[in-house]
Design an enzyme around this catalytic site. Sequence first.
Site, mmCIF file in Angstrom:
data_model
loop_
_atom_site.group_PDB
_atom_site.id
_atom_site.type_symbol
_atom_site.label_atom_id
_atom_site.label_comp_id
_atom_site.label_asym_id
_atom_site.label_seq_id
_atom_site.Cartn_x
_atom_site.Cartn_y
_atom_site.Cartn_z
ATOM 1 N N CYS A 117 12.846 -78.947 -43.416
ATOM 2 C CA CYS A 117 13.446 -78.286 -42.253
ATOM 3 C C CYS A 117 12.406 -78.037 -41.167
ATOM 4 C CB CYS A 117 14.108 -76.973 -42.664
ATOM 5 S SG CYS A 117 13.000 -75.800 -43.488
ATOM 6 N N HIS A 444 12.962 -70.789 -44.103
ATOM 7 C CA HIS A 444 13.751 -71.877 -43.517
ATOM 8 C C HIS A 444 13.570 -71.915 -42.003
ATOM 9 C CE1 HIS A 444 16.852 -74.875 -43.331
ATOM 10 N NE2 HIS A 444 17.642 -74.121 -42.577
#
Length: 497
Positions: A117, A444
């Site tokens: 990510c 994330h």
Amino acid sequence: REKMSLYKVKVKWGKEKYDDVDLDASEAPLLFKNVLFSLTGVSPDRQKVMIKGQAIKDDDWGKVKFSNGMTFLMMGTVGELPAAPKEKTIFVEDMTDSELASALEMPAGLKNLGNTCYMNATLQCLKSVGELRQGLAQLPESVDQTAPGQMATAALRDLYKDMDRRPDGVVPLLMLHVLQTIYPHYKEKDSNGVFKQQDANELWTQLIRLLSERLPGKKADDSDTSTGGLIDQYFGIDLLSTWKCSEAPDEAESTAKEKLLQLGCYISQEVKYMETGIKSRLQEKITKSSPSLGRDTEYTKTALISRLPAYVTVQFVRFFYKEKDQVNAKILKDVKFPLKLDTFDLCTPDLQSKLTPARSRILEYEDKQALEAKVGSYEVKHAMHAYAHAQVAKAAKLETPMEVDQATDYEPYDFPDDVGSSNSGLYELRAILTHKGRSSSSGHYVAWVRKSGPNWIMFDDDNVSPVHEENILKLSGGGDWHTAYVLLYAPRRVPKH
């Protein structure tokens, strides 16, 4: 040099044939099957992939001898057809504003290849810079596979082309492979065999420097040559630093020039706003040797910007090494950032005088727009509402979203003799890279990119969805929610009159 393990292969599936499919022989076959899943819709558990009569397992390539152009046979069905919808179909004319926004065509997301990510968010933010995409598109097809800058630049060019062609999630396998070849630490895996999470800003700065090695600069209209490369032109910041001795005021000041590709927002207990964090970096006290005193003493360093680029990158310095836990811990403090940035006070007097004409025109235009927006008649309100709906629908149909309307003729944002500069020092927020979690090596990353006006797009890997500007302002920190880490500001522009 590490042997390349990436191949372009062919895949036959029934009557379908796919050419130039990416295959990374250094990874487990399951990754290749996920690539096929993105192409065919056949999930890996329903696939049977064969090469010369040999069935390929999920975790072992067996005795396959790889070569470019080799053909794999895939068998498998997509699965049962979906059942009829339980809810009644809603037509466009019956949708609310929020439902209409959700139904608009969204640009392509990027598949997560295992804690990638950080890469996906970085690539989506940089894709919002139209001048960068144009520079990449103009590169020749041939690539020197031994030059890191050329490898990375060509991979990014091809990825962006693929993203523009395909509306669904794209598998950035080649881009990841190139980055792992150039920077081996991106290959590191955890105890479960999954790629480790990495620092997105580290990748951002590394990728920008790789692009600076390869992308040629643009030429001014009246010149046959370009000054510097495209990255320096559109992202490069020039600083002029002055050193003054606190104990010896009569000692001559010394100056130094410095080049940056991003500004740092340093977060302390006193910092509540981004501008304050930037200024704290530009003015600091250090100890060094004084020629007049003959010993070390305190100096005040004051840095001012002497050249502004069209795009200003600001990194929030949120991570610090925590010795006790041996991790890069995160500063969660709420630090407000502006949707519109004015850098005038950060500049040298010489640059301020150059910025004033364009700056005055933009501020006058924006004041006029704000005044017109306050008109309270019923007719004007409804006309503006209809216009806003038309603009949203128009933006959704643009082949390259997040761009200034190409049909409008705008005033130049750079100086005639300095391609890619800012002639006003006025910016609007174009993209944000956020981090959710407590450490740079976990959590994330997500990209948030302006589409048009108050309409933004959230890129959570291959999950792409519209968001409103009011949600962007909630990314300033203060808890475990998505927190602004890298911000990208673009030039504010006005139409020609």
